[in-house]
Design a protein around this motif. Sequence first.
Motif, PDB file in Angstrom:
ATOM      1  N   LYS A 171     -23.586 -23.696  42.248  1.00  0.00           N
ATOM      2  CA  LYS A 171     -24.986 -24.041  42.447  1.00  0.00           C
ATOM      3  C   LYS A 171     -25.833 -22.998  41.724  1.00  0.00           C
ATOM      4  O   LYS A 171     -25.752 -21.811  42.023  1.00  0.00           O
ATOM      5  CB  LYS A 171     -25.339 -24.096  43.927  1.00  0.00           C
TER       6      LYS A 171
ATOM      7  N   GLU B 263     -29.469 -22.996  41.231  1.00  0.00           N
ATOM      8  CA  GLU B 263     -30.752 -22.674  41.861  1.00  0.00           C
ATOM      9  C   GLU B 263     -30.548 -22.402  43.345  1.00  0.00           C
ATOM     10  O   GLU B 263     -29.684 -22.976  43.981  1.00  0.00           O
ATOM     11  CB  GLU B 263     -31.764 -23.810  41.681  1.00  0.00           C
ATOM     12  N   GLU B 264     -31.380 -21.531  43.881  1.00  0.00           N
ATOM     13  CA  GLU B 264     -31.295 -21.211  45.311  1.00  0.00           C
ATOM     14  C   GLU B 264     -31.929 -22.296  46.141  1.00  0.00           C
ATOM     15  O   GLU B 264     -32.794 -22.978  45.770  1.00  0.00           O
ATOM     16  CB  GLU B 264     -32.024 -19.892  45.571  1.00  0.00           C
TER      17      GLU B 264
ATOM     18  N   ARG C 282     -23.316 -29.486  33.079  1.00  0.00           N
ATOM     19  CA  ARG C 282     -24.454 -29.248  33.955  1.00  0.00           C
ATOM     20  C   ARG C 282     -24.905 -30.591  34.515  1.00  0.00           C
ATOM     21  O   ARG C 282     -24.915 -31.589  33.815  1.00  0.00           O
ATOM     22  CB  ARG C 282     -25.592 -28.586  33.158  1.00  0.00           C
ATOM     23  N   SER C 283     -25.289 -30.611  35.792  1.00  0.00           N
ATOM     24  CA  SER C 283     -25.779 -31.847  36.399  1.00  0.00           C
ATOM     25  C   SER C 283     -27.095 -32.243  35.738  1.00  0.00           C
ATOM     26  O   SER C 283     -27.776 -31.408  35.131  1.00  0.00           O
ATOM     27  CB  SER C 283     -25.977 -31.676  37.909  1.00  0.00           C
TER      28      SER C 283
ATOM     29  N   GLN D  80     -20.494 -27.237  36.460  1.00  0.00           N
ATOM     30  CA  GLN D  80     -19.072 -27.427  36.672  1.00  0.00           C
ATOM     31  C   GLN D  80     -18.329 -26.699  35.555  1.00  0.00           C
ATOM     32  O   GLN D  80     -18.602 -26.916  34.370  1.00  0.00           O
ATOM     33  CB  GLN D  80     -18.719 -28.916  36.638  1.00  0.00           C
TER      34      GLN D  80
ATOM     35  N   SER E 260     -29.201 -28.359  38.611  1.00  0.00           N
ATOM     36  CA  SER E 260     -28.972 -27.475  39.747  1.00  0.00           C
ATOM     37  C   SER E 260     -27.498 -27.113  39.950  1.00  0.00           C
ATOM     38  O   SER E 260     -27.205 -26.152  40.650  1.00  0.00           O
ATOM     39  CB  SER E 260     -29.540 -28.088  41.024  1.00  0.00           C
ATOM     40  N   TRP E 261     -26.581 -27.838  39.349  1.00  0.00           N
ATOM     41  CA  TRP E 261     -25.144 -27.572  39.513  1.00  0.00           C
ATOM     42  C   TRP E 261     -24.485 -27.393  38.154  1.00  0.00           C
ATOM     43  O   TRP E 261     -24.867 -28.031  37.178  1.00  0.00           O
ATOM     44  CB  TRP E 261     -24.450 -28.715  40.246  1.00  0.00           C
TER      45      TRP E 261
ATOM     46  N   LEU F 137     -24.015 -16.537  43.727  1.00  0.00           N
ATOM     47  CA  LEU F 137     -24.220 -17.988  43.651  1.00  0.00           C
ATOM     48  C   LEU F 137     -23.267 -18.702  44.602  1.00  0.00           C
ATOM     49  O   LEU F 137     -22.118 -18.281  44.773  1.00  0.00           O
ATOM     50  CB  LEU F 137     -23.960 -18.475  42.221  1.00  0.00           C
ATOM     51  N   GLU F 138     -23.744 -19.791  45.180  1.00  0.00           N
ATOM     52  CA  GLU F 138     -22.868 -20.636  46.001  1.00  0.00           C
ATOM     53  C   GLU F 138     -21.913 -21.377  45.074  1.00  0.00           C
ATOM     54  O   GLU F 138     -22.277 -21.735  43.961  1.00  0.00           O
ATOM     55  CB  GLU F 138     -23.695 -21.670  46.764  1.00  0.00           C
ATOM     56  N   TYR F 139     -20.697 -21.639  45.548  1.00  0.00           N
ATOM     57  CA  TYR F 139     -19.744 -22.380  44.730  1.00  0.00           C
ATOM     58  C   TYR F 139     -18.720 -23.057  45.627  1.00  0.00           C
ATOM     59  O   TYR F 139     -18.598 -22.752  46.811  1.00  0.00           O
ATOM     60  CB  TYR F 139     -19.039 -21.448  43.737  1.00  0.00           C
ATOM     61  N   SER F 140     -17.989 -23.978  45.022  1.00  0.00           N
ATOM     62  CA  SER F 140     -16.842 -24.573  45.691  1.00  0.00           C
ATOM     63  C   SER F 140     -15.782 -24.846  44.633  1.00  0.00           C
ATOM     64  O   SER F 140     -16.085 -24.981  43.454  1.00  0.00           O
ATOM     65  CB  SER F 140     -17.227 -25.865  46.418  1.00  0.00           C
TER      66      SER F 140
END
Length: 170
Positions: A167, A169-170, A114-115, A122, A119-120, A155-158
């Motif tokens: 990601k 949190e929104e 976690r960052s 991995q 908020s991120w 959730l957003e991701y890459s």
Amino acid sequence: MCYFDEYPEETELITFGKMESRGITGRADDGIIVFVDSYSKVEVKLGETWICRLLRGHGLSQYYLAWPIEKIERKQPVEEVSEEIPIEDGSFVALGNDRIFSKKLREGHYTAYRSLNGSWLQLIPSENGNIGCRDNSIAIEGLDGFMSGLFPRTLEYSCREDCFLIKLEE
């Protein structure tokens, strides 16, 4: 022996989140390690937050003793139960504040990082990982402080090389 009267009137909010050889610890606002005073006879568990009176340890020690006064109860967000998972092929969905689902997640084990700001997230596939994946779903304890709101939520991701960056949190 109870030396409750020796504690100063100042109180501080302490979250106890680490286990050390001498017991459960937290950190005071000034960064100093806080141990629960064994004379308090209050049972404090990992992850709990308490209002405590603090007393500096004996001599030149770099720790405080805490006399827990009142436990702070966390209010759990109300989860909206839904039978269907709103999944587009390949997206990541938060099913609750500690569970993530994706068709991209494969059976096996993962390691999560976690960052610092929370908020991120991995996720890295790893034979030695301590997070199991079953039915394209993983549960990560401790995310409840970083994901809230209504569930399920996309959730957003890459994708980066052999890992996923999600990601929280929104």
